[in-house]
Design a protein around this motif. Structure first.
Motif, PDB file in Angstrom:
ATOM      1  N   ASP A  79       0.836  -1.208   0.000  1.00  0.00           N
ATOM      2  CA  ASP A  79       0.000   0.000   0.000  1.00  0.00           C
ATOM      3  C   ASP A  79       0.868   1.254   0.000  1.00  0.00           C
ATOM      4  N   LEU A  80       1.940   1.217   0.788  1.00  0.00           N
ATOM      5  CA  LEU A  80       2.838   2.366   0.858  1.00  0.00           C
ATOM      6  C   LEU A  80       3.458   2.659  -0.500  1.00  0.00           C
ATOM      7  N   THR A  82       2.435   1.678  -3.446  1.00  0.00           N
ATOM      8  CA  THR A  82       1.412   2.047  -4.423  1.00  0.00           C
ATOM      9  C   THR A  82       1.066   3.526  -4.316  1.00  0.00           C
ATOM     10  N   ARG A  83       0.910   4.002  -3.079  1.00  0.00           N
ATOM     11  CA  ARG A  83       0.593   5.418  -2.883  1.00  0.00           C
ATOM     12  C   ARG A  83       1.739   6.313  -3.346  1.00  0.00           C
ATOM     13  N   LEU A  84       2.959   5.902  -3.043  1.00  0.00           N
ATOM     14  CA  LEU A  84       4.107   6.734  -3.364  1.00  0.00           C
ATOM     15  C   LEU A  84       4.378   6.820  -4.858  1.00  0.00           C
ATOM     16  N   ALA A  86       2.285   5.795  -7.578  1.00  0.00           N
ATOM     17  CA  ALA A  86       1.182   5.719  -8.542  1.00  0.00           C
ATOM     18  C   ALA A  86       1.396   6.666  -9.710  1.00  0.00           C
TER      19      ALA A  86
END
Length: 237
Positions: A79-80, A82-84, A86
């Motif tokens: 998740d980390l 992916t957020r960073l 994207a």
């Protein structure tokens, strides 16, 4: 008249999730301290404050519990990242020309995120150290439950970087990316030793940790990227 029932149902779900999370945290602590083979379900139950029958009910067996401990960390890291990244992954579009600054930003953000996550999760780091010491024998039993979805997304990015002449090597992209984890992990694991060898250096201070993180960023970027112009030296060719 039905509202109280729905509320109690939500409370039961919440309590179950809370209990599950507490068991996972207790298991993580014991696995970090003793490794998989040195850990008993009884020890985890004692640490969690629950009967071990409840652990079996939620997770099946010790390996199932270990799997969920690692899956929780894997999900957080995924998740980390992916957020960073994207916005950076959008360069996979064939119409976009990958620039050196985009790759450098990607590598910088990734090293910084991994360093910070491992520093904030020392128990996970110790579990990984146990796995390395034991030849990844336990993880090999559950590896199929950790599909490399992040790598599937990132490999086109790396392929484009290679085609643009921004990477020094065409070495396996997954290995190049995952090596960032042990690079950060080794430094943080050795930090107590470094502190003993260099007692006059405050290596654990916030400012020194930031300095170390930036050193590791420079180390990775310089090792993976070609020169700023995208050209290689004779040695790199």
């Amino acid at each position: 008249m039905t509202e109280p029932k729905r509320k109690r149902g939500r409370e039961r779900v919440y309590d179950a999730e809370r209990t599950r999370g507490m068991i996972l945290s207790a298991a993580e602590a014991v696995f970090a301290e003793h490794g998989f083979d040195g850990t008993s379900v009884d020890a985890i139950a004692t640490q969690a404050g629950y009967n071990k029958s409840l652990l079996f009910q939620y997770f099946g067996d010790k390996l199932g519990l270990y799997t969920q401990v690692l899956k929780r960390a894997d999900g957080e890291m995924s998740d980390l990242l992916t957020r960073l990244f994207a916005s950076l992954l959008a360069v996979n579009d064939d119409a976009v020309v990958l620039q050196a600054h985009q790759l450098k930003s990607f590598l910088t953000a990734m090293v910084q995120a991994l360093f910070d996550y491992l520093f904030e999760h020392p128990r996970l780091m110790r579990i990984l150290n146990w796995e390395m010491a034991e030849g990844w024998q336990t993880f090999a039993q559950i590896a199929s439950q950790f599909p490399p979805t992040d790598m599937v997304q990132l490999e086109p990015f790396f392929r484009k970087a290679r085609q643009a002449g921004l990477l020094r090597s065409d070495f396996v992209a997954m290995i190049q990316l995952t090596l960032m984890v042990p690079i950060c992990q080794v430094y943080l694991s050795y930090l107590p030793l470094y502190q003993r060898l260099l007692p006059d250096e405050d290596l654990s201070s916030a400012s020194e940790l930031v300095r170390t993180r930036e050193y590791l960023v420079d180390f990775v970027v310089a090792g993976m990227m070609s020169g700023p112009s995208g050209t290689k030296t004779e040695k790199d060719a």
